[in-house]
Design a protein around this motif. Structure first.
Motif, PDB file in Angstrom:
ATOM      1  N   MET A 138      11.187   1.324   0.993  1.00 47.80           N
ATOM      2  CA  MET A 138      11.611   2.026   1.871  1.00 47.80           C
ATOM      3  C   MET A 138      10.756   3.300   2.143  1.00 47.80           C
ATOM      4  SD  MET A 138      15.615   1.694   0.559  1.00 47.80           S
ATOM      5  CE  MET A 138      16.338   2.825   1.721  1.00 47.80           C
ATOM      6  N   LEU A 139      10.306   3.824   1.275  1.00 48.52           N
ATOM      7  CA  LEU A 139       9.531   5.027   1.539  1.00 48.52           C
ATOM      8  C   LEU A 139       8.247   4.711   2.361  1.00 48.52           C
ATOM      9  CD1 LEU A 139       8.689   8.081   1.358  1.00 48.52           C
ATOM     10  CD2 LEU A 139       7.614   7.494  -0.891  1.00 48.52           C
ATOM     11  N   HIS A 140       7.659   3.355   2.087  1.00 47.43           N
ATOM     12  CA  HIS A 140       6.476   2.870   2.751  1.00 47.43           C
ATOM     13  C   HIS A 140       6.903   2.717   4.335  1.00 47.43           C
ATOM     14  CE1 HIS A 140       3.940  -0.173   4.313  1.00 47.43           C
ATOM     15  NE2 HIS A 140       2.893   0.289   3.858  1.00 47.43           N
ATOM     16  N   ALA A 141       8.011   2.113   4.540  1.00 45.62           N
ATOM     17  CA  ALA A 141       8.526   1.821   5.950  1.00 45.62           C
ATOM     18  C   ALA A 141       8.565   3.146   6.594  1.00 45.62           C
ATOM     19  CB  ALA A 141       9.646   0.979   5.833  1.00 45.62           C
ATOM     20  N   SER A 142       9.392   4.099   5.922  1.00 45.23           N
ATOM     21  CA  SER A 142       9.605   5.302   6.690  1.00 45.23           C
ATOM     22  C   SER A 142       8.086   5.867   6.931  1.00 45.23           C
ATOM     23  CB  SER A 142      10.239   6.287   5.598  1.00 45.23           C
ATOM     24  OG  SER A 142      10.648   7.442   6.143  1.00 45.23           O
ATOM     25  N   LEU A 143       7.332   6.041   5.990  1.00 44.60           N
ATOM     26  CA  LEU A 143       6.013   6.645   6.461  1.00 44.60           C
ATOM     27  C   LEU A 143       5.237   5.942   7.440  1.00 44.60           C
ATOM     28  CD1 LEU A 143       4.865   7.429   2.768  1.00 44.60           C
ATOM     29  CD2 LEU A 143       5.637   9.040   4.576  1.00 44.60           C
ATOM     30  N   ALA A 144       5.360   4.487   7.305  1.00 41.44           N
ATOM     31  CA  ALA A 144       4.337   3.933   8.308  1.00 41.44           C
ATOM     32  C   ALA A 144       5.140   4.035   9.672  1.00 41.44           C
ATOM     33  CB  ALA A 144       4.859   2.275   8.286  1.00 41.44           C
ATOM     34  N   GLU A 145       6.537   4.201   9.820  1.00 42.30           N
ATOM     35  CA  GLU A 145       7.278   4.511  11.063  1.00 42.30           C
ATOM     36  C   GLU A 145       6.651   6.158  11.804  1.00 42.30           C
ATOM     37  OE1 GLU A 145       9.088   4.654  14.747  1.00 42.30           O
ATOM     38  OE2 GLU A 145       8.478   2.702  13.477  1.00 42.30           O
ATOM     39  N   ARG A 146       6.624   7.059  10.501  1.00 43.20           N
ATOM     40  CA  ARG A 146       6.189   8.405  11.057  1.00 43.20           C
ATOM     41  C   ARG A 146       4.763   8.334  11.459  1.00 43.20           C
ATOM     42  NH1 ARG A 146       7.123  12.525  13.346  1.00 43.20           N
ATOM     43  NH2 ARG A 146       6.758  14.512  12.491  1.00 43.20           N
ATOM     44  N   VAL A 147       3.795   7.581  10.777  1.00 41.18           N
ATOM     45  CA  VAL A 147       2.533   7.476  11.493  1.00 41.18           C
ATOM     46  C   VAL A 147       2.292   6.960  12.850  1.00 41.18           C
ATOM     47  CG1 VAL A 147       0.510   6.156  11.114  1.00 41.18           C
ATOM     48  CG2 VAL A 147       1.341   7.429   8.927  1.00 41.18           C
ATOM     49  N   ARG A 148       3.272   5.882  13.066  1.00 42.69           N
ATOM     50  CA  ARG A 148       3.169   5.593  14.414  1.00 42.69           C
ATOM     51  C   ARG A 148       3.669   6.497  15.448  1.00 42.69           C
ATOM     52  NH1 ARG A 148       4.724   0.715  11.660  1.00 42.69           N
ATOM     53  NH2 ARG A 148       7.206   0.897  11.528  1.00 42.69           N
TER      54      ARG A 148
END
Length: 94
Positions: free
Chosen positions: A65-75
């Motif tokens: 979940m953290l990975h998905a959240s961080l990936a979205e923030r990077v996008r």
């Protein structure tokens, strides 16, 4: 991996439950008017971990979940950077 069929309408109305099922290792094929439009699968298709006493969710789920959240923030940040870069004049870009 075996996919369970679910309509887009049902997936939309039950998204939280659908995600909880995916976190437990289930996979879904989302359909619109009977045609497959998307698949929802666990990030790590291995068997779900057992919960430790006092632990609400298995650690790999929290990391995913953290990975998905961080990936979205990077996008989001990349999109903002593109907008800023586009707005700068050629002399400002030096």
């Amino acid at each position: 991996m075996k996919f369970q069929l679910i309509s887009l309408r049902d997936a939309n109305q039950n998204f939280s439950r659908l995600i909880a099922s995916v976190e437990r290792g289930e996979a879904f094929c989302i359909t619109r008017r009977g045609q497959e439009v998307a698949r929802l699968t666990p990030l790590h298709p291995s068997a779900p971990m057992e919960k430790s006493p006092g632990m609400q969710d298995p650690l790999p789920t929290e990391i995913a979940m953290l990975h998905a959240s961080l990936a979205e923030r990077v996008r989001q940040l990349e999109a903002r950077l593109d907008k800023i870069s586009t707005a700068l004049s050629p002399t400002d870009k030096r």
